[in-house]
Design an enzyme around this catalytic site. Structure first.
Site, PDB file in Angstrom:
ATOM      1  N   HIS A  50       0.815  -1.234   0.000  1.00 32.88           N
ATOM      2  CA  HIS A  50       0.000   0.000   0.000  1.00 32.88           C
ATOM      3  C   HIS A  50       0.841   1.273   0.000  1.00 32.88           C
ATOM      4  CE1 HIS A  50      -3.651  -2.246   0.459  1.00 32.88           C
ATOM      5  NE2 HIS A  50      -3.367  -2.684   1.667  1.00 32.88           N
ATOM      6  N   ASP A  97      -3.049 -10.385  -2.308  1.00 37.30           N
ATOM      7  CA  ASP A  97      -3.531  -9.871  -1.022  1.00 37.30           C
ATOM      8  C   ASP A  97      -4.989  -9.433  -1.201  1.00 37.30           C
ATOM      9  OD1 ASP A  97      -2.163  -8.417   1.692  1.00 37.30           O
ATOM     10  OD2 ASP A  97      -3.989  -7.465   0.937  1.00 37.30           O
ATOM     11  N   HIS A 137      -6.496  -6.946  -0.247  1.00 39.38           N
ATOM     12  CA  HIS A 137      -6.619  -5.501  -0.495  1.00 39.38           C
ATOM     13  C   HIS A 137      -5.932  -5.123  -1.806  1.00 39.38           C
ATOM     14  CE1 HIS A 137      -6.699  -6.105   3.977  1.00 39.38           C
ATOM     15  NE2 HIS A 137      -7.801  -5.405   3.819  1.00 39.38           N
ATOM     16  N   ASP A 157      -4.669 -12.663   3.459  1.00 40.58           N
ATOM     17  CA  ASP A 157      -5.936 -12.163   3.993  1.00 40.58           C
ATOM     18  C   ASP A 157      -7.171 -12.470   3.132  1.00 40.58           C
ATOM     19  OD1 ASP A 157      -4.772 -10.319   2.293  1.00 40.58           O
ATOM     20  OD2 ASP A 157      -4.665  -8.698   3.780  1.00 40.58           O
TER      21      ASP A 157
HETATM   22 ZN   LIG Z   1      -4.100  -6.938   2.845  1.00 36.16          ZN
END
Ligand SMILES: [Zn+2]
Length: 396
Positions: A164, A201, A203, A289
């Protein structure tokens, strides 16, 4: 109890050492106790404690990572992996990706006792500047070991995560962009020209997307839960700009997607895109995740699902870049499930099956996520069309 478990462990180590030569590969492995010392403080999951919110751990704690490393050792698999020593990247390495202001802010806060990397969701304690450089350096060392032919492939179990982090700020638990910092160091060393990043991931991989938005030589592919985090990014129509147009692919799956959806994404989107792009190496942002047990994601992926994703990625790497593939650890917050997901991937990379059985498989094994919904089919189909267009651009 001691006697029985010791006997079992010895037997396990012996079995894992009996390699199946036809399948076995030399797999590099990065882990260091120091990665567990990155301090994210007392939160209640993602929120600061206070008032009626009782202090607890941050979701991003050492637990899932340290327990993954623990299972690698207890299973005996560690004996068959090639340890790769991590190191800190230099300031010069960071500055190829990040602004000087961001690097200095993290350094200053870290020396002063801690702070937040930029968005209020990325806390860190004293010394995390060096730790974050050590995480990027672990990813770099793993990639160097693969490119130098020391190992066939590698897994860098690093912390804090990086996917991120943007050029001018950290976000979502990430201080520095581990994978892009490693890629830019490899480019500066003349070791690679073209790199494909595949991010599973849960996200969105917003950092690599932003960093390589106009770069035609780094293909960025992210499969993630639709508009989970960051909430305003990761849609399929975000494709890059200028010379980089077409080399960014997003597959925003609806919440609830499981093993089959993830396998289909690799087969229908990642495989054609990476094959036509023909990179020198594939780097995987490996977040666990999407696990069915994750507190931050709402997907239903099992350890067998991650195993299937890794098998498919390895097959792509064999076809396009002599098997050169490096996994860099990102998120994954179920302390009890991540170790089983992680070892499934490491078993796949090394071609060594330990006798570890995932006890969680039974409770999600009958999940209806084995059949794709029409919404999942549509999302994957839309991104598959964009992957085809990339093929036409590169003419393979
Ligand atoms: Zn994540």
């Amino acid at each position: 109890m001691g006697r029985t478990s010791m006997d079992g462990t010895d037997a396990t180590i012996k079995r894992t050492l009996e390699r199946n030569n036809a399948m076995a590969r030399k797999t590099g492995y990065v882990w260091h106790e120091w990665y567990g010392w990155h301090d994210t403080g007392t939160h209640a999951g993602i929120f600061p404690s206070g008032g009626y919110v009782q202090p607890y751990q941050n979701f991003e704690s050492p637990e899932s990572k340290a327990r993954f490393a623990g299972l690698v050792e207890v299973s005996g698999l560690l004996e068959s992996l090639t340890r790769v020593a991590p190191r800190q990247v230099s300031d010069e390495d960071l500055l190829r990706v990040h602004t000087a202001a961001h690097v200095e802010r993290i350094r200053t806060q870290s020396e002063a006792g801690g702070g937040d990397a930029g968005d209020g969701f990325s806390p860190f304690g004293k010394g995390s500047f060096e730790l974050a450089k050590f995480a990027a350096g672990g990813t770099l060392a793993a990639a160097e070991a693969v490119l130098d032919g020391v190992v066939d492939n590698a897994y860098a179990l690093v912390r804090p995560p990086g996917h991120h982090a943007e050029p001018d700020q950290g976000r979502g638990y990430c201080l520095f962009a581990n994978v892009p910092v490693a890629i830019e160091a490899l480019r500066a060393q003349g070791k690679v020209n073209k790199v494909a990043i595949f991010d599973y991931d849960v996200h969105h991989g917003n950092g690599a997307q932003k960093i390589y938005w106009e770069d035609p030589n780094v293909l960025t592919i992210s499969v993630h839960q639709d508009r989970l985090f960051p909430q305003d990014s990761g849609l399929a129509d975000e494709r890059g700009e200028g010379p980089g147009f077409g080399t960014n692919l997003n597959i925003p799956l609806p919440a609830g997607s499981g093993d089959e959806a993830y396998w289909r994404v690799v087969e229908k989107v990642a495989a054609p895109a990476i094959k036509s792009f023909a990179p020198d190496i594939i780097i995987v942002s490996s977040g666990f995740d999407p696990s069915a047990f994750d507190p931050l994601g709402r997907m239903s992926v099992t350890s067998n699902g991650f195993r299937g994703v890794a098998e498919r990625l390895l097959a792509i790497a064999d076809e396009v870049c002599s098997g050169r593939i490096v996994f860099s650890h990102e998120g994954g917050y179920s302390a009890v499930h991540v170790p089983f997901c992680g070892i499934a991937v490491l078993e796949t990379l090394s071609g060594i099956k330990t006798d570890v059985e995932d006890p969680f498989n039974e409770s999600v094994g009958n999940s209806p996520t084995k059949t794709l919904t029409s919404i999942q089919e549509d999302v994957i189909g839309q991104s598959a069309e964009l992957a085809k267009q990339l093929g036409m651009t590169y003419g393979h």
